[in-house]
Design an enzyme around this catalytic site. Structure first.
Site, mmCIF file in Angstrom:
data_model
loop_
_atom_site.group_PDB
_atom_site.id
_atom_site.type_symbol
_atom_site.label_atom_id
_atom_site.label_comp_id
_atom_site.label_asym_id
_atom_site.label_seq_id
_atom_site.Cartn_x
_atom_site.Cartn_y
_atom_site.Cartn_z
ATOM 1 C CG ASN A 8 44.129 43.568 41.869
ATOM 2 O OD1 ASN A 8 43.113 43.578 42.915
ATOM 3 N ND2 ASN A 8 45.016 44.002 42.053
ATOM 4 C CD GLN A 28 56.936 37.657 39.408
ATOM 5 O OE1 GLN A 28 57.504 36.529 39.325
ATOM 6 N NE2 GLN A 28 57.520 38.840 39.714
ATOM 7 C CG ASP A 53 50.078 30.737 33.265
ATOM 8 O OD1 ASP A 53 50.166 31.331 34.372
ATOM 9 O OD2 ASP A 53 49.961 31.019 31.962
ATOM 10 C CG HIS A 75 42.349 45.172 46.724
ATOM 11 N ND1 HIS A 75 43.028 45.451 47.822
ATOM 12 C CD2 HIS A 75 43.049 44.592 46.018
ATOM 13 C CE1 HIS A 75 44.442 44.778 47.593
ATOM 14 N NE2 HIS A 75 44.414 44.787 46.131
ATOM 15 N N GLY A 90 50.108 30.606 36.926
ATOM 16 C CA GLY A 90 51.259 30.453 37.319
ATOM 17 C C GLY A 90 52.469 31.471 37.191
HETATM 18 O O1 TXD Z 1 45.898 41.218 47.216
HETATM 19 C C1 TXD Z 1 45.429 41.049 46.029
HETATM 20 N N1 TXD Z 1 44.222 40.663 45.509
HETATM 21 C C2 TXD Z 1 46.471 41.356 44.877
HETATM 22 C C3 TXD Z 1 45.980 40.967 43.630
HETATM 23 C C4 TXD Z 1 47.557 41.865 45.109
HETATM 24 C C5 TXD Z 1 48.639 42.029 44.171
HETATM 25 C C6 TXD Z 1 48.456 41.756 42.566
HETATM 26 N N2 TXD Z 1 47.209 41.208 42.687
HETATM 27 C C7 TXD Z 1 46.701 40.702 41.229
HETATM 28 O O2 TXD Z 1 46.744 39.529 41.248
HETATM 29 C C8 TXD Z 1 47.339 41.381 40.182
HETATM 30 O O3 TXD Z 1 46.794 42.646 39.713
HETATM 31 C C9 TXD Z 1 46.959 40.469 38.982
HETATM 32 O O4 TXD Z 1 45.682 40.568 38.649
HETATM 33 C C10 TXD Z 1 46.950 39.185 39.476
HETATM 34 C C11 TXD Z 1 48.026 38.086 39.426
HETATM 35 O O5 TXD Z 1 49.185 38.809 39.759
HETATM 36 P P1 TXD Z 1 50.884 38.226 39.282
HETATM 37 O O6 TXD Z 1 51.701 39.217 39.949
HETATM 38 O O7 TXD Z 1 50.908 36.832 39.736
HETATM 39 O O8 TXD Z 1 50.790 38.380 37.696
HETATM 40 P P2 TXD Z 1 51.630 37.498 36.738
HETATM 41 O O9 TXD Z 1 53.120 37.347 37.156
HETATM 42 O O10 TXD Z 1 51.318 38.024 35.509
HETATM 43 O O11 TXD Z 1 50.799 36.375 36.664
HETATM 44 C C12 TXD Z 1 49.466 36.233 35.993
HETATM 45 C C13 TXD Z 1 49.558 34.822 35.114
HETATM 46 C C14 TXD Z 1 50.577 34.606 34.054
HETATM 47 O O12 TXD Z 1 51.397 33.581 34.297
HETATM 48 C C15 TXD Z 1 49.510 34.662 32.680
HETATM 49 O O13 TXD Z 1 50.221 33.661 31.939
HETATM 50 C C16 TXD Z 1 48.500 33.868 33.661
HETATM 51 O O14 TXD Z 1 48.237 34.478 34.823
HETATM 52 N N3 TXD Z 1 47.074 33.817 32.566
HETATM 53 C C17 TXD Z 1 46.192 32.809 32.844
HETATM 54 N N4 TXD Z 1 46.023 31.826 33.350
HETATM 55 C C18 TXD Z 1 45.452 31.142 33.241
HETATM 56 N N5 TXD Z 1 44.111 31.235 32.475
HETATM 57 C C19 TXD Z 1 44.146 32.263 31.727
HETATM 58 N N6 TXD Z 1 43.182 32.705 30.836
HETATM 59 C C20 TXD Z 1 45.226 33.308 31.792
HETATM 60 N N7 TXD Z 1 45.556 34.437 31.201
HETATM 61 C C21 TXD Z 1 46.632 34.674 31.884
#
Ligand code: TXD
Length: 321
Positions: free
Chosen positions: A121, A13, A34, A176, A11
């Site tokens: 990623n 960005q 989340d 990617h 949950g």
């Molecule tokens: O095109 C693409 N595939 C991408 C991928 C383009 C841009 C970014 N991309 C990747 O997406 C980036 O490198 C990250 O690995 C993910 C998620 O990016 P985002 O910007 O949404 O990251 P955030 O804001 O840090 O959100 C990740 C959330 C955060 O709220 C954590 O608390 C949660 O993941 N989180 C979890 N959720 C559920 N279960 C577990 N175990 C968990 N651990 C962390």
């Protein structure tokens, strides 16, 4: 007909934008999961409190409990850390693999029939791991990268040529990462090759090639460009929009051809790996991989990208995943 149920794992960005886009487009009821307490609940409440203004009737539930995934039709996974300036996507491997493993175990338990779109990623490795841990059929486990990378490429082409981006078709294949493969030969504006339009613009074939090379380079580095500007995270609007396009193709059984991180069994000379290729997306997930002939240079670039994916998967296996 009952509304579809769409679970968003993560949950942060991207997860937040996904929830809002799903609501505004009324694609289905949303469960936003989340591990951080309050975050998915707060974002859900915030989005749903605009329902009168935006005019949507879907429900959005924020949760820290995987049980709420029960019966989901579609799961979109963004759980994991994003990059910080100076990091490559591959630097996220160890920490995000641990997260993806637990996500896959829980999705398997509570949403065993869902189609899954992975966004976290390093993308190709995370999709591979999700499929391995869940045991879901590979046509139901896909990754989003190529739709975004292609949209970035198309955006740069439209700026360069001064034409509507809606008329630009351009595709990026491969993993990617920095080795991704923008396919220049087939890039076109309403069917007219982009290279021909560049040559006409510059009246100089060498200059046209140079301009294209710069756009290809910018496409490959586009994720990093946003990271450097934001400083606190990576792109999130465009990855969310891209995953929504894939979700719509699946939910509406559109049979759209989209570059998808899909499991290959011999196509493009790749066997047993997840790599970005054109696929038909419909109600069953990946319904077909669309093969086409690559010239020697393109094939070499794809092989190079596939080797990078293979290296990443090998690293992940060495780490015990
Ligand atoms: O095109 C693409 N595939 C991408 C991928 C383009 C841009 C970014 N991309 C990747 O997406 C980036 O490198 C990250 O690995 C993910 C998620 O990016 P985002 O910007 O949404 O990251 P955030 O804001 O840090 O959100 C990740 C959330 C955060 O709220 C954590 O608390 C949660 O993941 N989180 C979890 N959720 C559920 N279960 C577990 N175990 C968990 N651990 C962390």
């Amino acid at each position: 007909m009952a509304r579809k149920k769409i679970a968003l794992i993560g949950g942060g960005q991207i997860g937040g934008v996904l929830a809002q886009l799903i609501a505004i487009r009324q694609l289905g009821d949303v469960v936003l999961f989340d591990i951080v307490e309050g975050l998915p609940q707060g974002k859900s409440l915030d989005i749903v409190e605009a329902s009168r203004v935006d005019g949507f009737d879907v429900s959005i539930k924020g949760t820290n409990d995987y049980k709420d995934l029960d019966g989901s039709d579609l799961v979109i996974i963004t759980a994991g850390l994003p990059r910080k300036p100076g990091m490559s996507r591959d630097d996220l491997l160890t920490v995000n693999a641990k997260i993806m493993k637990s996500v896959a175990e829980n999705v398997k338990q509570y949403a065993e029939n869902a189609i899954v779109i992975v966004i976290s990623n390093p993308l190709d490795a995370m999709v591979t791991l999700f499929q391995k841990v869940s045991g879901f059929p590979s046509h139901r486990v896909i990754g989003q990268a190529g739709v975004l990378d292609s949209s970035r490429f198309a955006t740069f082409i439209s700026w360069e040529l001064g034409v509507s981006v809606k008329d630009v078709n351009a595709m990026v294949l491969g993993g990617h990462g920095d080795t991704m493969v923008p396919i220049v030969r087939y890039a076109n504006v309403n069917g007219i090759p982009v290279m021909e339009l560049l040559e006409r613009k510059y009246k100089d074939a060498a200059k046209a090639k140079e301009v294209m090379a710069a756009m290809v380079k910018r496409t490959k580095m586009a994720g990093g460009e946003v990271v450097e500007l934001l400083k606190t995270g990576s792109a999130f609007y465009s990855p969310a929009s891209s995953a929504i396009a894939m979700a719509e193709a699946i939910l509406y059984d559109e049979k759209r051809i989209m570059p998808t991180c899909a499991f290959l069994q011999g196509e493009f000379g790749v066997n047993g790996y997840y790599v970005g290729v054109p696929t038909i997306l419909g109600a069953k997930g990946v319904e077909n991989v669309i093969e086409f002939s690559l010239d020697d240079e393109e094939q070499a670039a794809l092989d190079n990208s596939v080797n990078a994916v293979k290296g990443l998967v090998a690293d992940m296996e060495r780490l015990g995943f």
